[in-house]
Scaffold this motif. Structure first.
Motif, PDB file in Angstrom:
ATOM      1  N   ALA A  68       0.965  -1.349  -0.095  1.00  0.00           N
ATOM      2  CA  ALA A  68      -0.032   0.048  -0.050  1.00  0.00           C
ATOM      3  C   ALA A  68       0.950   1.325  -0.104  1.00  0.00           C
ATOM      4  O   ALA A  68       0.547   2.244  -0.706  1.00  0.00           O
ATOM      5  N   ALA A  69       2.030   1.088   0.698  1.00  0.00           N
ATOM      6  CA  ALA A  69       2.923   2.407   0.850  1.00  0.00           C
ATOM      7  C   ALA A  69       3.565   2.740  -0.592  1.00  0.00           C
ATOM      8  O   ALA A  69       3.545   3.821  -0.939  1.00  0.00           O
ATOM      9  N   VAL A  70       4.050   1.494  -1.128  1.00  0.00           N
ATOM     10  CA  VAL A  70       4.571   1.565  -2.377  1.00  0.00           C
ATOM     11  C   VAL A  70       3.296   2.176  -3.787  1.00  0.00           C
ATOM     12  O   VAL A  70       3.673   3.286  -4.312  1.00  0.00           O
ATOM     13  N   GLN A  71       2.278   1.742  -3.501  1.00  0.00           N
ATOM     14  CA  GLN A  71       1.070   2.268  -4.429  1.00  0.00           C
ATOM     15  C   GLN A  71       0.719   3.573  -4.252  1.00  0.00           C
ATOM     16  O   GLN A  71       0.418   4.351  -4.841  1.00  0.00           O
ATOM     17  N   ARG A  72       0.789   4.044  -2.896  1.00  0.00           N
ATOM     18  CA  ARG A  72       0.540   5.356  -2.454  1.00  0.00           C
ATOM     19  C   ARG A  72       1.710   6.411  -3.164  1.00  0.00           C
ATOM     20  O   ARG A  72       1.371   7.533  -3.244  1.00  0.00           O
ATOM     21  N   ALA A  94       7.121   8.478  -6.627  1.00  0.00           N
ATOM     22  CA  ALA A  94       8.438   7.873  -6.485  1.00  0.00           C
ATOM     23  C   ALA A  94       8.843   6.567  -7.029  1.00  0.00           C
ATOM     24  O   ALA A  94       9.996   6.296  -7.338  1.00  0.00           O
ATOM     25  N   LEU A  95       8.032   5.740  -7.203  1.00  0.00           N
ATOM     26  CA  LEU A  95       8.243   4.406  -7.933  1.00  0.00           C
ATOM     27  C   LEU A  95       8.444   4.717  -9.386  1.00  0.00           C
ATOM     28  O   LEU A  95       9.510   4.170 -10.170  1.00  0.00           O
ATOM     29  N   LYS A 150       9.462   9.734   3.605  1.00  0.00           N
ATOM     30  CA  LYS A 150       8.909  10.810   4.302  1.00  0.00           C
ATOM     31  C   LYS A 150       7.142  10.794   4.233  1.00  0.00           C
ATOM     32  O   LYS A 150       6.671  10.891   5.259  1.00  0.00           O
ATOM     33  N   ASP A 151       6.682   9.944   3.259  1.00  0.00           N
ATOM     34  CA  ASP A 151       5.176   9.857   3.208  1.00  0.00           C
ATOM     35  C   ASP A 151       4.948   8.788   4.450  1.00  0.00           C
ATOM     36  O   ASP A 151       3.960   8.985   5.006  1.00  0.00           O
ATOM     37  N   LEU A 153       9.335  -1.812  -2.670  1.00  0.00           N
ATOM     38  CA  LEU A 153       8.630  -2.929  -1.843  1.00  0.00           C
ATOM     39  C   LEU A 153       9.346  -2.885  -0.736  1.00  0.00           C
ATOM     40  O   LEU A 153       8.945  -3.165   0.573  1.00  0.00           O
ATOM     41  N   VAL A 154      10.550  -3.622  -0.832  1.00  0.00           N
ATOM     42  CA  VAL A 154      11.554  -4.174   0.126  1.00  0.00           C
ATOM     43  C   VAL A 154      11.847  -2.884   1.192  1.00  0.00           C
ATOM     44  O   VAL A 154      12.096  -2.847   2.253  1.00  0.00           O
TER      45      VAL A 154
END
Length: 246
Positions: free
Chosen positions: A9-13, A17-18, A82-83, A223-224
């Motif tokens: 969820a953090a990566v998708q949010r 950045a990704l 940061k997010d 993700l890692v």
């Protein structure tokens, strides 16, 4: 597992950045392939049969790629961090992220390159050190992102406190193993592409696979990182003695 779901969820949010990380790493990869084609005269020479001159050129290309990779990594991961831990973990922007974390990622990338090159040299000389060097290289490659995340979390790399900074990886060892497994999958994918590349019957099919695997690998890296960041947050919330340097 909730831990992995939160990391996803953090990566998708943090899709931007990704995108920055994936596009940056892919661009650096393409630059490297173009340089290989120009300076090595093509892509068809297997690594184990490369001359000393060719190996030197390949190493030089990697050394040029290293600072570029460190720039992209520092910027993208600082945005994700940061997010995920706002408002406690702060970054004034991409320049601030580079100032604080470029050196960290540059050092980690250089260590990985050194281990990889040492392994290749040992293999070419049929040295008895091949196996231990290969294992060390694989272990470090798998742990590079978690180590970098833990070193970033205090706000600035604290090399004298490296043991304390890496404590989350030990205290939450099952989660560390899960992150290592994800990175190991990435290593397997890269190895498969290399096997296709050195297969004379495969032609240039590996060129089609390279960008796909690079983007998948970039997602796994993010993700890692997010997973390691969650581990650092949990460790801080249960360890009142943790110091921060923002």
């Amino acid at each position: 597992m909730i831990f992995l779901q939160n990391a996803i969820a953090a990566v998708q949010r943090n899709a931007l950045a990704l995108l920055i990380y994936a596009a940056g790493i892919l661009g650096i990869q393409i630059l490297g392939l173009a340089a290989e084609y120009v300076f090595l005269g093509g892509w068809t020479v297997p690594a184990e049969t490369m001359s000393g001159r060719m190996q030197a050129i390949g190493l030089a290309i990697s050394l040029v790629q290293a600072p570029l990779s460190a720039i992209v990594t520092a910027i993208a991961f600082a945005r994700i961090g940061k997010d995920m831990d706002r408002p406690l973990w702060r970054s004034a922007g991409d320049r601030d992220a580079l100032r604080r974390f470029f050196q960290l990622w540059f050092v980690l990338i250089l260590v990985s390159l050194a281990l990889g090159h040492a392994t290749s040299v040992a293999h070419s000389r049929e040295s008895s050190l091949v196996v231990p060097l290969l294992l060390l290289y694989l272990l470090f490659s798998i742990l590079t992102v978690p180590i970098g995340a833990c070193m970033m979390f205090p706000g600035a790399p604290q090399w004298r406190e490296i043991g304390r900074n890496l404590a989350p990886l030990g205290y939450q060892f099952p989660r560390t193993l899960l992150l290592c497994f994800l990175t190991f999958l990435q290593v397997v994918l890269v190895q498969k592409v290399f096997e296709v590349r050195v297969d004379p019957e495969a032609g240039y099919r590996w060129l089609l696979l390279t960008p796909v695997v690079t983007v998948i690998g970039a997602y796994i890296d993010c993700l890692v990182f997010a997973g390691a960041w969650l581990m650092c947050i949990d460790h801080r919330n249960t360890d009142r003695d943790t110091d921060f340097d923002f």
